[in-house]
Scaffold this motif. Structure first.
Motif, PDB file in Angstrom:
ATOM      1  N   GLY A  24       0.777  -1.234   0.000  1.00  0.00           N
ATOM      2  CA  GLY A  24       0.000   0.000   0.000  1.00  0.00           C
ATOM      3  C   GLY A  24       0.809   1.285   0.000  1.00  0.00           C
ATOM      4  O   GLY A  24       0.237   2.360   0.081  1.00  0.00           O
ATOM      5  N   ASP A  55      -7.225  -6.891   6.592  1.00  0.00           N
ATOM      6  CA  ASP A  55      -8.541  -6.231   6.576  1.00  0.00           C
ATOM      7  C   ASP A  55      -8.449  -4.835   7.187  1.00  0.00           C
ATOM      8  O   ASP A  55      -9.031  -3.884   6.664  1.00  0.00           O
ATOM      9  N   TRP A  56      -7.731  -4.703   8.297  1.00  0.00           N
ATOM     10  CA  TRP A  56      -7.568  -3.385   8.934  1.00  0.00           C
ATOM     11  C   TRP A  56      -6.840  -2.422   8.004  1.00  0.00           C
ATOM     12  O   TRP A  56      -7.235  -1.263   7.878  1.00  0.00           O
ATOM     13  N   THR A  92      -6.689  -2.529   4.740  1.00  0.00           N
ATOM     14  CA  THR A  92      -7.588  -2.194   3.630  1.00  0.00           C
ATOM     15  C   THR A  92      -8.587  -1.119   4.059  1.00  0.00           C
ATOM     16  O   THR A  92      -8.835  -0.157   3.330  1.00  0.00           O
ATOM     17  N   ALA A  93      -9.148  -1.267   5.246  1.00  0.00           N
ATOM     18  CA  ALA A  93     -10.108  -0.272   5.757  1.00  0.00           C
ATOM     19  C   ALA A  93      -9.427   1.075   5.958  1.00  0.00           C
ATOM     20  O   ALA A  93     -10.016   2.129   5.669  1.00  0.00           O
ATOM     21  N   TRP A  94      -8.188   1.065   6.417  1.00  0.00           N
ATOM     22  CA  TRP A  94      -7.413   2.308   6.599  1.00  0.00           C
ATOM     23  C   TRP A  94      -7.201   3.000   5.258  1.00  0.00           C
ATOM     24  O   TRP A  94      -7.383   4.212   5.132  1.00  0.00           O
ATOM     25  N   GLU A  95      -6.835   2.234   4.249  1.00  0.00           N
ATOM     26  CA  GLU A  95      -6.630   2.801   2.914  1.00  0.00           C
ATOM     27  C   GLU A  95      -7.945   3.355   2.354  1.00  0.00           C
ATOM     28  O   GLU A  95      -7.982   4.453   1.798  1.00  0.00           O
ATOM     29  N   LYS A  96      -9.044   2.587   2.517  1.00  0.00           N
ATOM     30  CA  LYS A  96     -10.351   3.046   2.021  1.00  0.00           C
ATOM     31  C   LYS A  96     -10.805   4.319   2.728  1.00  0.00           C
ATOM     32  O   LYS A  96     -11.509   5.143   2.138  1.00  0.00           O
ATOM     33  N   ALA A  97     -10.408   4.480   3.987  1.00  0.00           N
ATOM     34  CA  ALA A  97     -10.750   5.697   4.734  1.00  0.00           C
ATOM     35  C   ALA A  97      -9.872   6.869   4.320  1.00  0.00           C
ATOM     36  O   ALA A  97     -10.102   8.003   4.748  1.00  0.00           O
ATOM     37  N   GLY A  98      -8.853   6.609   3.476  1.00  0.00           N
ATOM     38  CA  GLY A  98      -7.988   7.678   2.997  1.00  0.00           C
ATOM     39  C   GLY A  98      -6.852   8.032   3.945  1.00  0.00           C
ATOM     40  O   GLY A  98      -6.370   9.155   3.937  1.00  0.00           O
ATOM     41  N   ARG A  99      -6.423   7.062   4.760  1.00  0.00           N
ATOM     42  CA  ARG A  99      -5.351   7.305   5.730  1.00  0.00           C
ATOM     43  C   ARG A  99      -5.630   8.584   6.527  1.00  0.00           C
ATOM     44  O   ARG A  99      -4.879   9.555   6.478  1.00  0.00           O
TER      45      ARG A  99
END
Length: 183
Positions: free
Chosen positions: A79, A145-146, A148-155
């Motif tokens: 990522g 999974d965590w 991926t969620a962090w990336e989807k939230a835009g860091r």
């Protein structure tokens, strides 16, 4: 204070060094919440959110630290640069409030955050290397999974979280507050 209760004014990254009666010479080790540490061959430590479920000998903490120090599986994080956004990742992981959250210092000046249980362990280090006890580790799947969620939230930056103070108490009648962050 507002109405006799504390109020959160801001959320920001920072550091914390516990005040003690004598000087603290070892800043590689947090002052509190270390569940197990090794001094040989080099300093390493681990902090578990599930410490209350560990036994009095800290068998779980010792086992998880050993699994991470002797990781059977390593992989680069695909990522991008984690070190630059470490405050974002640290805040995101803490805000999850997951009972399997784990923080470790496996080498001096290189911290790691991830997921562990009594049976599995996986963390991502500040340098972007993911360590796990096996390539099919349940903790590795949870960590991915965590991330991926962090990336989807835009860091998200720490200051973008909404803080809430929740009253806390324990069996001994000790009161206090838990800080909850939501994004």
């Amino acid at each position: 204070m507002r109405g006799g209760e504390p109020v959160v004014e801001a959320v920001f990254t920072g550091g914390y060094i516990e005040a003690t009666t004598s000087p603290k010479g070892d800043l590689d080790l947090p002052g509190r919440w270390v569940d197990w540490e090794n001094r040989v061959p080099g300093p390493s430590w681990i902090s578990l959110a599930w410490r209350a479920q560990d036994d009095r000998l800290h068998t779980g903490a010792r086992t998880v630290l050993d699994r991470l120090l002797n990781a059977a599986h390593t992989e680069p994080y695909e990522g991008g640069d984690v070190d630059v956004d470490w405050p974002s990742w640290r805040t995101f992981a803490a805000a999850l409030g997951n009972p399997q959250l784990t923080m470790a210092g496996l080498r001096p000046d290189l911290w790691a955050i991830g997921h562990s249980t009594t049976e599995s362990a996986a963390v991502i280090q500040q340098d972007g290397v993911i360590l796990a006890d096996s390539p099919d580790s349940p903790s590795l799947f949870a960590l991915r999974d965590w991330l991926t969620a962090w990336e989807k939230a835009g860091r998200p930056a720490p200051e973008t979280y909404t803080p809430t103070l929740v009253p806390a108490g324990d069996d001994q009648g000790t009161a206090g507050w838990h800080l909850r962050l939501s994004h």
